[in-house]
Structure formats: structure tokens, C-alpha cells
Write an enzyme that holds these catalytic residues in place. Structure first.
Site, PDB file in Angstrom:
ATOM      1  N   SER A  37      -9.973   8.753   0.654  1.00  0.00           N
ATOM      2  CA  SER A  37      -9.472   7.751   1.805  1.00  0.00           C
ATOM      3  C   SER A  37      -8.077   8.245   2.471  1.00  0.00           C
ATOM      4  O   SER A  37      -7.527   9.085   2.071  1.00  0.00           O
ATOM      5  CB  SER A  37      -9.306   6.257   1.472  1.00  0.00           C
ATOM      6  OG  SER A  37      -8.098   6.259   1.051  1.00  0.00           O
ATOM      7  N   LYS A  38      -7.912   7.902   3.652  1.00  0.00           N
ATOM      8  CA  LYS A  38      -6.635   8.309   4.472  1.00  0.00           C
ATOM      9  C   LYS A  38      -5.429   7.591   3.728  1.00  0.00           C
ATOM     10  O   LYS A  38      -4.341   8.427   3.677  1.00  0.00           O
ATOM     11  CB  LYS A  38      -6.680   7.887   5.855  1.00  0.00           C
ATOM     12  CG  LYS A  38      -6.650   6.529   6.214  1.00  0.00           C
ATOM     13  CD  LYS A  38      -6.727   6.343   7.730  1.00  0.00           C
ATOM     14  CE  LYS A  38      -6.816   4.922   8.165  1.00  0.00           C
ATOM     15  NZ  LYS A  38      -6.808   4.998   9.746  1.00  0.00           N
ATOM     16  N   ARG A  39      -5.643   6.577   3.003  1.00  0.00           N
ATOM     17  CA  ARG A  39      -4.655   5.992   2.140  1.00  0.00           C
ATOM     18  C   ARG A  39      -4.071   6.817   1.004  1.00  0.00           C
ATOM     19  O   ARG A  39      -2.800   7.098   0.568  1.00  0.00           O
ATOM     20  CB  ARG A  39      -4.823   4.636   1.584  1.00  0.00           C
ATOM     21  CG  ARG A  39      -4.105   3.565   2.547  1.00  0.00           C
ATOM     22  CD  ARG A  39      -4.409   2.294   1.989  1.00  0.00           C
ATOM     23  NE  ARG A  39      -5.862   1.911   2.684  1.00  0.00           N
ATOM     24  CZ  ARG A  39      -6.749   1.410   1.891  1.00  0.00           C
ATOM     25  NH1 ARG A  39      -6.788   1.344   0.660  1.00  0.00           N
ATOM     26  NH2 ARG A  39      -8.224   1.010   2.500  1.00  0.00           N
ATOM     27  N   ASP A  40      -5.059   7.752   0.595  1.00  0.00           N
ATOM     28  CA  ASP A  40      -4.585   8.804  -0.312  1.00  0.00           C
ATOM     29  C   ASP A  40      -3.812   9.565  -0.272  1.00  0.00           C
ATOM     30  O   ASP A  40      -3.045  10.124  -0.884  1.00  0.00           O
ATOM     31  CB  ASP A  40      -6.061   9.517  -0.902  1.00  0.00           C
ATOM     32  CG  ASP A  40      -7.039   8.447  -1.782  1.00  0.00           C
ATOM     33  OD1 ASP A  40      -6.549   7.514  -2.348  1.00  0.00           O
ATOM     34  OD2 ASP A  40      -8.214   8.573  -1.517  1.00  0.00           O
ATOM     35  N   GLY A  41      -3.991  10.247   1.004  1.00  0.00           N
ATOM     36  CA  GLY A  41      -2.992  11.236   1.629  1.00  0.00           C
ATOM     37  C   GLY A  41      -1.865  10.790   1.538  1.00  0.00           C
ATOM     38  O   GLY A  41      -0.825  11.319   1.095  1.00  0.00           O
TER      39      GLY A  41
END
Ligand code: GLU
Length: 509
Positions: free
Chosen positions: A262-266
Site C-alpha cells: 500500500s502507499k503507507r508501506d512506502g
């Protein structure tokens, strides 16, 4: 019968920055189209007004451009089936909804939000609008002609819904997943045209795939369940013969392997998950591979192998090499783990494959941007010294700039843990020795230093890091003799002076 033209489309919705999963989808569509001698089409699916984000379409177009995944047909270059932006095709969807209404495959529904809420909450608390429940709702399947025209006259808001047939099996042949079965009892009467006269994703997607003569639909796994409705739409229109071959791609998983990337992982792990930087309205920024320093082909190579492999041991491929090897049957079913370290390895390897002249041209340009004129010969020296040490192109400048700009900071760890005050006299002695060296060239320097080491009784493991530190501020780097040659005698002498001053000022013993 004439052979069907191979036509693939990438159909993003401009609802924000395009996640690299979307780029992988675009890439697979591109590779397959090229392999089959077909067309790669870009269609912008922008009918969901509520989720539309300004600038997102431009972002998608620029990202594809950076990656050189250029569409043969699309909103910017047009084509035989234009327009390629769904918001410009509203009337087409409306006309097609009329066709279904006439065939009795779709119906008007006038239900209020309250009535829809009440339906949902009835039964098991998650009741669908389907062939069992439509009878109790306010729609044209159970209104007579007078009631219907009264509703229109009163300007009642309505949607148009697909009349999902009762008790049928839906069997889809997916190129990756094989046979996928659904039953219409699981499916609701999907809205096709909303009350604002805009089509839903399902309607616009299917109508456009048919009108744009799409032969293969390669898309993310999250759309697999929608395919049941898409299949029913093809049937309702009697377009079965034109049903594309579906291929649903596996998920890209988090680095830990559990769950979707997910973008949060980035943000959490400090790596990009978007092709280019994206600025959010709140001032925050999503990191892009481009700005991180990735070469486009390295990113594509890395993404291609997240879910596909042609077999064999080879891992490094240019896009041109991938095209003939690409096939849908080599795409895996299970999710592929995103490994940022691996993406860096791909970048390093791709950089090494770029011809020296190109890197040198780029080096000259980058140094110029920083006010440093680099000759071709110097650019070649930088290339040969650093090519095995850089991961990103920008590392060349970061590591080589110290030769041109004096440094006034020295690696604190080295100074605190390894530096000995006697080193100052070693450096002084070295300065004297070097004075007599006529040809200041790596081999000669090497010879001289070998003697010097013996004479001064210092280990190479002490002297070489020290010399690198004096020249660039950090104790690590390429071959120290080459570094010295590159820096030149005069500059090296200056750096020794500077370093000695620094120690005098900062280190009281
Ligand atoms: N507009 C959809 C998306 O945003 C397209 C899905 C499909 O390819 O059918 O991904």
C-alpha cells in the site's frame, strides 16, 4: 474469417497518483501488445466525479512517458476510436443503456436512499438489490406504463440497473486463473447509469472495450469479481463473440509478504511505491521512483519480474528483450513480494549496461548544472573509478563532487575512533615524498606508497582510508591511487593542509 486484431488497453482512473501496481499492469499490456504486433491503447476512466482528482490524468500520462510506455491511441494522440476519455463519451453509454432497456436486460429504478438503506438492512443485514428483492422495490420491472410515465413526469430521480438473470452460472476463462465460476445468486443488479446520467465503471468499461475492439483485458486481481457482471453485460448486448480474453494479475505484496503493498508501506519503510513524486493537497508528498533516481528501464525490469518470468536464470532484461519473451502463461497466480533492495540491484545492473559515452554525457551535463565544467577525459575517469560503486546515477556526482569542492567536514566516526595524532606527521612526510614524483599517475603513486608504508611503518589499512578521508571527507571510496591521480598533486597538497588545519582546530589532544 479475418483474424481478430490484437488490441490492449490500459484504463486507469485519475483518482490520484498511480501506484506501481498500475505501472506493472500498463507494462504487461504494452509488452503483450508489442509481442503480438497489436496496439496499446490508453483510456482514461474518469466518470466517477466524486473520486476525480485534479492533475491525476496528467500525472499518469507523464509517468507513462517517463517509462517510455507510449500508447498507440489515447487522449493525447487520438486514434480511430476516439475520444479516449470516458467523460467525453457520456452519450455513447446512455445510448447503450437504452439498447439494454429495449431488450429488457436493464430497467429503471426510482428508489430513494431511504428505501435502499431499508433494503440493505433487511434480511441478513446486507441484503442485495437482486432478482429476489427487485420485486419489492420501486422500479420498471414492477411498474405499469402509467406509473412509469408519471414518475418521469414528476422528474423523479432514477438509475438504470442491469437485470441480472435468475439462477445462472457464469463461467469465465481467465488466462492466468483458469476457469473462474460465479453464480448469479451472488450478484446484484448493478447500477449502469447513475442518477446524474453518468455511467458506472462496469457500463463504461464494457461498452468501451467492445467499441474500441479490445481483444485482451489484462488488469489487477481486484477486478476479477467485477468480471462476472462484465460477462453478463456482454451477454445482455449479445456481444459474446467479442468478449475479450481476460487475464487477472496477482497482487504485489508488502515486503513482509503479508497483504497488499500500500502507499503507507512506502512512507513506513522509506521507499517509493509511485513512479513519480506526487504532491498531496495537505502539503505531504508521495515519493517517486523517478526522483529517487531510478533508471526507467531498471524499474520496468524489476516490475516485470514481480509476477512474471520467462524461465531460465536470466534476470536482467531490457524492454526490447522482454517483448518477444512475454506471454500470459508465464504469469504466476500467487502474489509477488515487493523487495526494495532488489529494485536497487536492478538499477545498479542497468546503469552498468548503459554505454560509457552516454554516462559520460550525462556526467558532463550534471556537473555543468552544478557549475563545474568537466572534460570528456575527466568524465571518463569518474566513470571508471565509480561505475562499480554507484547504485543510482546521482551517486556519481555525490561521490565525485569532493574532488572539485573542498570539504570541511570529515567522517566523525573515523575521526573519533580511528584517527591518531601521529597521522599528521605521516601526511606531512607523504607530502614531501610526493613532491619528487615526476609523473603523478596511479601506478607510480602505487609504487611510491608501497615504499612509504614500509618506511613509516603504517599499515595500508590505516593509510588508505586516511588518504580517502583527506581527499573527500569519507574514508571509503575507489582505488586510492586512482583517486590521488584524479585529484592531482597540487590539490592533494592543499587537502592535506586543510585537513591538518581542521585537526589543529578541532582536536585538542
Ligand atoms: N478504471 C479501472 C482502474 O482504475 C480499470 C480497471 C480495468 O482495467 O478494467 O483500474
Amino acid at each position: 474469417m479475418a483474424q481478430k486484431e490484437i488490441r490492449l488497453r490500459f484504463a486507469p482512473s485519475p483518482t490520484g497518483a498511480l501506484h506501481i501496481g498500475g505501472i506493472r499492469t500498463a507494462l504487461y499490456n504494452y509488452l503483450f501488445a508489442r509481442k503480438m504486433g497489436g496496439k496499446f491503447i490508453l483510456r482514461v476512466e474518469d466518470t466517477d466525479q466524486g473520486r476525480y482528482v485534479d492533475g491525476a490524468e496528467k500525472y499518469i500520462l507523464r509517468s507513462l512517458e517517463w517509462l517510455n510506455l507510449l500508447p498507440d491511441e489515447g487522449p493525447e494522440n487520438g486514434g480511430p476510436y476516439q475520444p479516449y476519455r470516458q467523460s467525453e463519451r457520456k452519450q455513447i453509454y446512455r445510448d447503450h443503456a437504452e439498447i439494454l432497456l429495449k431488450k429488457g436486460k436493464a430497467y429503471y429504478a426510482f428508489d430513494t436512499t431511504e428505501a435502499l438503506d431499508a433494503l440493505r438492512k433487511s434480511g441478513d443485514g446486507n441484503q442485495k438489490y437482486d432478482y429476489n428483492t427487485r420485486i419489492q422495490m420501486r422500479n420498471s420491472t414492477n411498474m405499469n406504463a402509467e406509473q412509469l410515465s408519471a414518475a418521469f413526469k414528476a422528474n423523479e430521480a432514477y438509475v438504470i440497473r442491469l437485470k441480472v438473470p435468475e439462477n445462472e452460472e457464469v463461467v469465465i476463462q481467465d488466462a492466468i486463473r483458469g476457469q473462474v465460476r460465479f453464480h448469479t445468486s451472488e450478484l446484484d443488479d448493478k447500477v449502469l447509469i447513475k442518477s446524474d446520467n453518468m455511467p458506472t465503471y462496469h457500463m463504461a468499461n464494457v461498452v468501451d472495450d467492445k467499441l474500441m475492439r479490445i481483444s485482451h483485458v489484462i488488469r489487477g486481481e481486484e477486478w476479477l469479481s467485477s468480471t462476472a457482471h462484465h460477462y453478463l453485460l456482454y451477454k445482455a448486448f449479445e456481444w459474446e463473440e467479442d468478449m475479450p480474453q481476460f487475464a487477472h494479475l496477482p497482487l504485489i505484496l508488502k515486503p513482509t509478504g503479508n497483504g497488499k503493498l500500500s502507499k503507507r508501506d512506502g512512507a513506513q519503510f522509506g521507499f517509493p511505491v509511485f513512479p513519480m513524486d506526487w504532491n498531496n493537497d495537505d502539503g505531504s508528498k508521495l515519493m517517486g521512483f523517478k526522483e529517487f533516481g531510478f533508471e526507467p528501464e531498471a524499474l520496468l525490469n524489476f516490475l516485470a519480474l514481480l509476477g512474471w518470468h520467462p524461465g531460465g536464470d536470466q534476470e536482467l532484461f531490457s524492454v526490447e528483450e522482454m517483448i518477444p519473451l512475454f506471454s500470459l502463461d508465464k504469469i504466476v497466480k500467487s502474489g509477488a513480494r515487493f523487495d526494495f533492495e532488489k529494485s536497487k540491484w536492478f538499477n545498479q545492473q542497468h546503469l552498468l549496461q548503459i554505454p560509457e559515452e552516454n554516462i559520460c554525457d550525462r556526467l558532463i551535463a550534471v556537473f555543468k548544472d552544478h557549475g563545474i565544467e568537466l572534460s570528456l577525459a575527466l568524465s571518463k575517469s569518474i566513470y571508471s573509478m565509480y561505475k562499480d560503486r554507484v547504485i543510482f546515477f546521482k551517486d556519481y556526482f555525490e561521490q565525485a563532487k569532493a574532488y572539485f569542492k573542498e570539504t570541511n567536514s570529515y567522517d566523525a566516526n573515523f575521526i573519533q575512533q580511528k584517527f591518531k595524532i601521529e597521522y599528521l606527521s605521516v601526511l606531512k612526510a607523504l607530502k614531501l615524498e610526493l613532491q619528487d614524483l615526476a609523473l603523478f599517475e596511479a601506478n607510480n603513486i602505487h609504487g611510491l606508497l608501497q615504499e612509504f608504508i614500509k618506511k613509516m611503518n603504517i599499515k595500508p589499512g590505516e593509510l588508505f582510508p586516511l588518504l580517502r578521508l583527506v581527499m573527500t571527507g569519507i574514508p571509503t571510496g575507489p582505488d586510492v591511487f586512482k583517486m590521488m591521480e584524479f585529484m592531482g598533486k597540487d590539490k592533494l597538497n592543499q587537502r592535506i593542509e586543510l585537513f591538518s588545519d581542521f585537526i589543529d582546530k578541532n582536536l585538542t589532544v
